[in-house]
Design a protein around this motif. Structure first.
Motif, PDB file in Angstrom:
ATOM      1  N   THR A 155      -6.010  -6.136 -13.817  1.00  0.00           N
ATOM      2  CA  THR A 155      -4.999  -6.694 -12.721  1.00  0.00           C
ATOM      3  C   THR A 155      -4.132  -5.633 -12.399  1.00  0.00           C
ATOM      4  OG1 THR A 155      -5.621  -8.994 -13.319  1.00  0.00           O
ATOM      5  CG2 THR A 155      -3.522  -8.283 -11.941  1.00  0.00           C
ATOM      6  N   ALA A 156      -3.367  -5.153 -13.433  1.00  0.00           N
ATOM      7  CA  ALA A 156      -2.235  -4.226 -13.214  1.00  0.00           C
ATOM      8  C   ALA A 156      -2.800  -2.973 -12.783  1.00  0.00           C
ATOM      9  CB  ALA A 156      -1.602  -3.908 -14.727  1.00  0.00           C
ATOM     10  N   GLN A 157      -3.993  -2.445 -13.078  1.00  0.00           N
ATOM     11  CA  GLN A 157      -4.493  -1.276 -12.320  1.00  0.00           C
ATOM     12  C   GLN A 157      -4.912  -1.470 -10.768  1.00  0.00           C
ATOM     13  OE1 GLN A 157      -8.267   0.154 -14.229  1.00  0.00           O
ATOM     14  NE2 GLN A 157      -8.258   1.898 -13.089  1.00  0.00           N
ATOM     15  N   LYS A 158      -5.352  -2.623 -10.727  1.00  0.00           N
ATOM     16  CA  LYS A 158      -5.800  -3.157  -9.050  1.00  0.00           C
ATOM     17  C   LYS A 158      -4.301  -3.047  -8.288  1.00  0.00           C
ATOM     18  CE  LYS A 158      -9.679  -5.910 -10.251  1.00  0.00           C
ATOM     19  NZ  LYS A 158     -10.362  -7.206 -10.096  1.00  0.00           N
ATOM     20  N   MET A 159      -3.387  -3.635  -8.988  1.00  0.00           N
ATOM     21  CA  MET A 159      -1.994  -3.878  -8.277  1.00  0.00           C
ATOM     22  C   MET A 159      -1.449  -2.346  -8.064  1.00  0.00           C
ATOM     23  SD  MET A 159      -1.466  -6.891  -7.368  1.00  0.00           S
ATOM     24  CE  MET A 159      -0.186  -6.352  -6.584  1.00  0.00           C
ATOM     25  N   ARG A 160      -1.539  -1.751  -8.840  1.00  0.00           N
ATOM     26  CA  ARG A 160      -0.960  -0.174  -9.034  1.00  0.00           C
ATOM     27  C   ARG A 160      -1.591   0.604  -7.719  1.00  0.00           C
ATOM     28  NH1 ARG A 160      -1.009  -0.215 -14.550  1.00  0.00           N
ATOM     29  NH2 ARG A 160      -2.975   1.075 -14.554  1.00  0.00           N
ATOM     30  N   GLY A 161      -3.024   0.407  -7.625  1.00  0.00           N
ATOM     31  CA  GLY A 161      -3.733   0.867  -6.277  1.00  0.00           C
ATOM     32  C   GLY A 161      -3.275   0.457  -4.901  1.00  0.00           C
ATOM     33  N   MET A 162      -3.002  -0.939  -5.051  1.00  0.00           N
ATOM     34  CA  MET A 162      -2.901  -1.574  -3.571  1.00  0.00           C
ATOM     35  C   MET A 162      -1.180  -1.054  -3.423  1.00  0.00           C
ATOM     36  SD  MET A 162      -3.531  -5.764  -4.013  1.00  0.00           S
ATOM     37  CE  MET A 162      -5.328  -6.062  -4.416  1.00  0.00           C
ATOM     38  N   LEU A 163      -0.226  -0.820  -4.567  1.00  0.00           N
ATOM     39  CA  LEU A 163       1.096  -0.432  -4.072  1.00  0.00           C
ATOM     40  C   LEU A 163       1.084   1.148  -3.828  1.00  0.00           C
ATOM     41  CD1 LEU A 163       2.961  -2.442  -6.941  1.00  0.00           C
ATOM     42  CD2 LEU A 163       3.110  -2.839  -4.537  1.00  0.00           C
ATOM     43  N   THR A 164       0.111   1.877  -4.347  1.00  0.00           N
ATOM     44  CA  THR A 164      -0.014   3.274  -3.915  1.00  0.00           C
ATOM     45  C   THR A 164      -0.516   3.510  -2.499  1.00  0.00           C
ATOM     46  OG1 THR A 164      -0.644   3.784  -6.250  1.00  0.00           O
ATOM     47  CG2 THR A 164      -1.157   5.377  -4.626  1.00  0.00           C
ATOM     48  N   ASP A 165      -1.250   2.345  -2.064  1.00  0.00           N
ATOM     49  CA  ASP A 165      -1.904   2.387  -0.729  1.00  0.00           C
ATOM     50  C   ASP A 165      -0.717   2.143   0.193  1.00  0.00           C
ATOM     51  OD1 ASP A 165      -4.385   3.284  -1.476  1.00  0.00           O
ATOM     52  OD2 ASP A 165      -5.267   1.324  -1.240  1.00  0.00           O
ATOM     53  N   VAL A 166       0.318   1.612  -0.259  1.00  0.00           N
ATOM     54  CA  VAL A 166       1.677   1.384   0.570  1.00  0.00           C
ATOM     55  C   VAL A 166       2.187   2.334   1.049  1.00  0.00           C
ATOM     56  CG1 VAL A 166       3.780   0.321   0.853  1.00  0.00           C
ATOM     57  CG2 VAL A 166       2.141  -0.885  -0.328  1.00  0.00           C
ATOM     58  N   VAL A 167       1.992   3.479   0.181  1.00  0.00           N
ATOM     59  CA  VAL A 167       2.644   4.880   0.709  1.00  0.00           C
ATOM     60  C   VAL A 167       1.583   5.841   1.141  1.00  0.00           C
ATOM     61  CG1 VAL A 167       3.862   6.906  -0.319  1.00  0.00           C
ATOM     62  CG2 VAL A 167       4.567   4.629  -0.842  1.00  0.00           C
ATOM     63  N   TRP A 168       0.414   5.502   0.757  1.00  0.00           N
ATOM     64  CA  TRP A 168      -0.620   6.495   0.759  1.00  0.00           C
ATOM     65  C   TRP A 168      -1.864   6.129   1.626  1.00  0.00           C
ATOM     66  CZ3 TRP A 168       0.391  11.724  -0.230  1.00  0.00           C
ATOM     67  CH2 TRP A 168       1.424  12.006  -1.145  1.00  0.00           C
TER      68      TRP A 168
END
Length: 693
Positions: free
Chosen positions: A488-501
């Motif tokens: 879950t943490a890995q999926k959330m990091r991907g979503m939060l990275t997409d907020v910027v990128w």
């Protein structure tokens, strides 16, 4: 005639002898009275004195930074006075020395000019009646021992016998912060208890850890010796612990400066920033700045990092993490219909700032969709809103953190009832309204996501140092120790990275190639008089960096910007971005501090020039230099900058940027500078700053 003189002499002898006998008799009687007749009374008084127990105040412990630098300590200062009614005061020599004494005082203690010192030193002499002159006329306050020793070399004061100069010193112990306002609210302050007269902490770490810092008082009793009754230490005092905090001075300096720069640019009411180490939960820097009521400058203010506010969209990360962990969402590519409004349980319609008909679940965070988040959470918890509160409680999110910051409050999230009102509240809580969450709690969730789901507890203290004690405090965890699974943490990091990128990210402004940032923007209207004021916003950005291998997490809040920047990314996000870049440039992200690291070097060197093209063209040709980078000369100052009232760090920054060398004496704030503000100066010229509390 001779007989008559002899008679007079004998009479005198008789009178003298009679007086001596009477005096001796009086002494004998008093001795007999004290030892026999009134013995019980005097023994009672003696026992009263000998049985008196005095308290010995322990030495308060120091507060240290993570590398042992002192953030708060005890120092001894002196108040200097003159007794003009001293029995052997040499008034004549004092008058002769007044001019030279005023010169010396004006040179080494320039809180007054020479003329002002002369007037102050002469003032007590205007009183003709010597018995009405002051016995404790203050001339200096809060000077160090070294300054006191310097004072004793001045004319007149260099007379060794203090009875002839009337010079007296009063010792004063004070709690000082060598780094001035840096993290002052988190470190806290001390005050004198109105009843006991003891010095205890009144705010920040000083208050929260007062029992450790204060130590244990000792006891002393009176003991009769041959020539005197003296204090005898019966129980020695135990000095307070020295407490090592997690604060890193260099990171604290970066965070404060970057927060101050953005607040000044956007003219906000206040701002708060917290920087935390991902793996340990150590708070490396914490800054609370608010606009001074007396100027446009920002000063260390209320510790808002531990106070509750409606978080806005930064809380969507918590909601989405629960949705993934609880299986509400199993496929992040699943399409969710959002439309342009969502009416739920008869409440006011939920809308999005940038609405779209539908989106995959993974874009709910990227696009910051209120509708998407509300639909996801209500699909599971809509029939039982209280279960969502229980889920947060079971996570450990509502538990006290006990960071050591005085005034800390847990989140206020109502245990919503299973009715229409509870369902409406749930639909808003999941995207950041109808709750009060301290920024530090929000940061803890982002930190857990960056830490593969491990939910470490934020902390400000990691070590206690005392006599024969050197104790490192262990890392502790919130709740069960896990906020979510690594997947879950890995999926959330991907979503939060997409907020910027990501293509639709609300934080695209924060992209930079040096340090990849992941995080979430958040905007919330401010409640005034029981209603939302749509003209005032509180803007947040919470995230971590580097996104691919997080080392630090950070949250920034900016309240009510009035100019230049009005978005969460352009204000709070920019603070976080600048912090990350500054740390990268100083090699704090496990990288080389060389700014060229990672670049493909040109085979030929670069010429750095401030001259015109024609002036360096031949140099480039002869040395085969292809690249030219021009730099802008330093800002030109028409006169010496004025830094009176500044703390030392800010004063040095301003003066060195003007091209002058700086030396200083004293501690606290600048009270005078050797080159007057506005005066002409030469680059490299030295200016002496005098500091006082």
């Amino acid at each position: 005639m001779k007989k008559e003189n002899r008679t007079h002499i004998l009479l005198r002898y008789i009178l003298v002898i009679g007086f001596i006998l009477l005096f001796a008799g009086r002494i004998a009687y008093k001795a007999f009275d004290n030892s026999v007749l009134s013995a019980a009374q005097w023994n009672k008084k003696a026992m009263s004195e000998l049985s008196r127990v005095d308290t010995i105040t322990p030495e308060r412990g120091d507060i240290l930074s993570s590398n042992g630098q002192i953030l708060a300590t005890n120092l001894c200062f002196y108040n200097i006075r003159i007794d003009y009614r001293c029995e052997r005061f040499l008034e004549g020599r004092y008058i002769l020395a007044l001019d030279s004494l005023a010169d010396s005082l004006a040179t080494y203690f320039p809180v007054r000019t020479r003329q002002e010192w002369l007037q102050r030193l002469k003032k007590p002499l205007a009183q003709q009646d010597k018995q009405k002159r002051p016995r404790a006329y203050k001339i200096l306050s809060n000077i160090s021992y070294a300054q006191y020793q310097q004072l004793l070399t001045f004319p007149f004061f260099n007379i060794k016998n203090p009875n002839k100069t009337g010079l007296t010193k009063e010792r004063v112990n004070r709690r000082v912060n060598p780094y001035g306002a840096m993290a002052r609210r988190s470190i806290g302050g001390v005050g004198i208890h109105p009843v006991s007269g003891e010095v205890h902490g009144i705010s920040g770490l000083e208050k929260a850890l007062d029992s450790l810092l204060y130590g244990k008082p000792g006891l002393a009793k009176k003991v009769p010796l041959t020539k005197d009754i003296v204090n005898w230490t019966d129980i020695p005092p135990v000095d307070g612990y020295n407490i090592r905090t997690t604060i890193d001075i260099n990171m604290q300096d970066i965070v404060e400066n970057e927060l101050n720069n953005v607040l000044t640019t956007c003219d906000a009411d206040w701002g708060v920033a917290v920087l935390m180490e991902v793996s340990t939960g150590n708070i490396k820097a914490i800054s609370n700045l608010e606009k001074s009521p007396y100027s446009n400058e920002y000063i260390e203010g209320m510790n808002r990092a531990v106070l509750g506010y409606e978080p806005g969209s930064v809380v969507k990360t918590l909601s989405m993490m629960i949705a993934l962990e609880d299986g509400i969402v199993n496929d992040v590519e699943q399409i969710i219909t959002t439309g342009h409004a969502f009416k739920y349980a008869g409440g006011r319609a939920i809308t999005d700032s940038h609405g779209t008909a539908s989106m995959p679940v993974r874009e709910v965070i990227e696009r910051s969709s209120n509708i998407g988040m509300a639909k996801i959470i209500t699909s599971r918890y809509g029939d039982n809103p209280g279960a969502f509160y229980s889920r947060l409680k079971g996570l450990g999110f509502l538990d006290p953190m006990n960071t050591g910051i005085a005034g800390e409050r847990p989140p206020r999230i109502d245990s919503v009832a299973n009715n229409r009102g509870g369902r409406i509240a749930l639909s808003r809580m999941c995207y950041g309204y109808s709750t009060e969450i301290p920024p530090l709690y929000t940061l803890s969730i982002y930190n857990a996501i960056a830490n593969d789901g491990v939910y470490v507890k934020p902390r400000l203290v990691d070590k206690l140092i005392g006599e024969n004690i050197d104790s490192v405090l262990p890392i502790t965890h919130m709740g069960t120790g896990r906020a979510c699974s690594p997947a879950t943490a890995q999926k959330m990091r991907g979503m939060l990275t997409d907020v910027v990128w990501g293509e639709h990210g609300t934080g695209k402004l924060l992209r930079n190639e040096r340090v990849k940032i992941a995080g979430k923007t958040g905007t919330c209207y401010i409640i005034e008089n029981g209603a939302y004021n749509t003209g005032k916003k509180r803007l947040a950005f919470c995230g971590f960096f580097p996104a691919e291998k997080p080392l630090y997490s950070c949250i920034v809040l900016t309240c009510h910007p009035r100019q230049n920047m009005f978005g969460a990314a352009s204000t709070s996000g920019t603070v976080l971005k600048n912090i990350a870049l500054k740390m990268f440039s100083r090699g704090m992200l496990m990288n080389s501090s060389d700014y060229r690291s990672g670049d493909t070097p040109d085979s030929r060197p670069t010429l750095y020039a401030a001259t015109k093209e024609s002036r360096h063209k031949k140099i480039r040709e002869n040395l085969s230099i292809a690249n030219v980078k021009k730099f802008t000369p330093k800002k030109h100052y028409d006169g010496m900058p004025g830094v009176i009232g500044y703390n030392l760090r800010d004063a040095i920054n301003m003066l060195e940027s003007a091209g002058v060398d700086v030396s200083f004496r004293g501690s606290g704030y600048v009270v005078s500078q050797s080159i007057a503000p506005g005066a002409s100066f030469k680059p490299g010229q030295r200016v002496m700053l005098t500091l006082a509390q």
